[in-house]
Design a protein around this motif. Structure first.
Motif, short mmCIF file in Angstrom:
data_model
loop_
_atom_site.label_atom_id
_atom_site.label_comp_id
_atom_site.label_asym_id
_atom_site.label_seq_id
_atom_site.Cartn_x
_atom_site.Cartn_y
_atom_site.Cartn_z
N ILE A 119 -0.34 5.47 10.43
CA ILE A 119 -1.21 4.64 9.23
C ILE A 119 -0.58 4.15 8.80
N ALA A 120 -1.03 2.84 8.50
CA ALA A 120 0.49 2.08 7.17
C ALA A 120 0.27 2.22 6.40
N LEU A 121 1.33 2.33 5.81
CA LEU A 121 1.45 2.13 3.70
C LEU A 121 1.56 0.84 3.89
N VAL A 122 1.60 0.24 2.49
CA VAL A 122 0.87 -1.40 2.55
C VAL A 122 1.35 -0.96 1.08
N ARG A 123 1.46 -2.64 0.42
CA ARG A 123 1.40 -3.18 -0.91
C ARG A 123 -0.27 -3.28 -1.08
N GLN A 124 -0.44 -2.42 -2.03
CA GLN A 124 -1.86 -2.70 -2.36
C GLN A 124 -2.74 -4.06 -2.84
N LYS A 125 -1.51 -5.02 -2.83
CA LYS A 125 -2.51 -6.15 -2.99
C LYS A 125 -2.80 -6.85 -0.94
N ASP A 126 -1.80 -6.49 -0.45
CA ASP A 126 -1.86 -6.77 1.13
C ASP A 126 -3.18 -6.20 1.84
N LEU A 127 -3.99 -5.44 1.27
CA LEU A 127 -5.07 -4.44 1.57
C LEU A 127 -5.57 -5.24 2.32
N PRO A 128 -6.59 -6.70 1.52
CA PRO A 128 -7.36 -7.48 2.43
C PRO A 128 -7.04 -7.58 3.33
N TRP B 139 1.21 10.66 2.99
CA TRP B 139 0.51 11.18 1.43
C TRP B 139 1.96 11.63 0.97
N ALA B 140 2.68 12.40 1.30
CA ALA B 140 3.74 12.36 0.18
C ALA B 140 4.33 11.59 0.03
N GLU B 141 4.94 10.99 1.07
CA GLU B 141 5.38 9.43 0.87
C GLU B 141 4.64 8.09 0.18
N ALA B 142 3.62 8.93 -0.31
CA ALA B 142 2.95 7.55 -0.69
C ALA B 142 3.08 7.85 -2.51
N GLN B 143 2.61 9.44 -2.61
CA GLN B 143 3.05 10.16 -3.98
C GLN B 143 4.48 9.88 -4.34
N SER B 144 5.54 9.64 -3.69
CA SER B 144 6.61 9.33 -3.70
C SER B 144 6.98 8.22 -4.45
N HIS B 145 6.04 7.28 -3.61
CA HIS B 145 6.28 6.23 -4.63
C HIS B 145 6.03 5.13 -4.66
N LYS B 146 4.66 5.73 -5.44
CA LYS B 146 3.53 5.16 -5.61
C LYS B 146 3.59 4.00 -7.47
N GLY B 147 4.89 4.26 -8.08
CA GLY B 147 5.55 3.76 -9.02
C GLY B 147 5.86 1.92 -8.69
N GLN B 148 5.71 2.19 -7.41
CA GLN B 148 6.83 0.80 -6.03
C GLN B 148 5.19 0.26 -6.08
N GLY B 149 3.91 0.47 -6.18
CA GLY B 149 2.85 -0.51 -5.95
C GLY B 149 2.75 0.11 -4.24
N LEU B 150 2.76 1.12 -3.56
CA LEU B 150 2.36 1.27 -1.89
C LEU B 150 1.29 1.89 -2.46
N VAL B 151 0.56 1.83 -0.77
CA VAL B 151 -0.39 2.58 -1.25
C VAL B 151 -0.65 2.90 0.49
N VAL B 152 -1.05 4.44 1.01
CA VAL B 152 -2.17 4.42 2.25
C VAL B 152 -3.84 3.23 2.78
N GLU B 153 -2.93 2.86 3.44
CA GLU B 153 -4.17 1.90 4.06
C GLU B 153 -5.25 2.27 4.62
N PRO B 154 -6.84 1.95 4.35
CA PRO B 154 -7.60 3.16 4.59
C PRO B 154 -8.58 2.85 5.95
N HIS B 155 -8.41 1.69 6.53
CA HIS B 155 -8.86 1.28 7.55
C HIS B 155 -8.60 1.91 8.93
#
Length: 299
Positions: free
Chosen positions: A122-131, A195-211
């Motif tokens: 699954i992709a860890l991405v920048r929130q602004k790149d979700l589209p 999921w653990a990595e996303a939690q650890s780096h949530k302050g950097q604007g990184l999210v789990v891509e849902p698609h």
């Protein structure tokens, strides 16, 4: 009055002989305690060792041997881990993705630690790149988006073999900063890790891509030095017992049941990739060794 010494009776002599044997056996068991040293996690944010370590403890307990486990003094990347194992130096057990090269240098225990989930990405991405990822439907679409990987991970070669552009780093931690800074578009992570990595780096604007889910056959094994056949046998026999009595699957679901549900595999577009580097000895035919999602949609 001093009594003359008399020879022991045959019966008493046999008892003492048996007792002596038991004492020697106990001393040998104590002397043969298995002392294992595994690679220290690469950072305080790296929780990837928790489950493999618990599984290793379970396997050794099931094997019936006395053992100790401790982390190495040095932090090391996977390339150094493989070198240290091959040379028989600082560590004597590790868990890594398999490859033909690693199996040629090291002795693998061919029971996948993560039941194949290491190849479900699954992709860890920048929130602004979700589209960007919402539009991905095929491998051709994915080939337009650069991935990030560590230089010595086998996954790097797997992705490149499917013409997916990959930016690399020699450091695990730096990959998150590179993603944040837009050096690449996505960081493919396994379901147990992300999921653990996303939690650890949530302050950097990184999210789990849902698609999206990228999937390829992969095995994550315990490895030892090629001369340490006894260690490999003890781990393998313990794992086989844990599979048979259900404790392997119980531990697997304890650590991964929640994240598997959270991943919503059936709602994702799945892009399957080949793994031309998978060793031919991989026991893909043993269905009980692998995670299955019979109802997942594929493309």
């Amino acid at each position: 009055m001093k009594h003359p010494s008399r020879p022991l009776s045959p019966f008493l002599g046999r008892i003492l002989l048996v007792l002596s044997g038991l004492i020697v056996s106990a001393a040998c068991v104590h002397a043969e305690t298995l002392n294992l040293v595994y690679p220290r996690p690469v950072s305080a944010f790296d929780h990837r060792s928790e489950y493999p370590l618990k599984l290793l403890e379970l396997a050794l307990a099931k094997s019936g041997t006395a053992f100790t486990l401790r982390a190495s003094t040095a932090v090391m990347n996977k390339a150094r881990v493989a070198d240290e194992l091959a040379l028989g130096r600082e560590i004597n057990v590790a868990w890594m993705v398999t490859s033909r090269e690693r199996e040629a240098r090291l002795l693998p225990v061919r029971i996948c630690v993560f039941k194949g989930l290491g190849g479900w990405r699954i992709a860890l991405v920048r929130q602004k790149d979700l589209p960007l990822f919402a539009k991905v439907r095929t491998l051709k679409d994915l080939q337009k988006l650069a991935a990030g990987q560590q230089l010595d991970w086998p996954d790097t070669a797997i992705l490149r073999a499917s013409a997916i552009p990959v930016e690399t780093s020699s450091s695990y931690d730096s990959l998150f900063a590179m993603l944040t800074n837009g050096r690449f578009s996505w960081f493919p992570r396994s379901i147990p890790e992300i999921w653990a990595e996303a939690q650890s780096h949530k302050g950097q604007g990184l999210v789990v891509e849902p698609h999206l889910l990228v999937r390829y056959p992969s095995a994550y094994y315990f490895f030892v030095n090629r001369r340490d056949e006894r260690i490999a046998w003890l781990i393998e026999s313990g794992l086989e017992r844990s599979i048979k009595d259900g404790s392997f699957d119980k531990l697997f679901l304890e650590y991964h049941g929640d994240v598997l549900a959270r991943a919503k595999i059936r709602d994702r577009v799945i892009i399957d990739l080949p793994n031309p580097f998978l060793p031919p000895q991989t026991p893909l035919a043993r269905k009980e060794l692998w995670f299955h999602s019979e109802h997942a949609r594929t493309r």
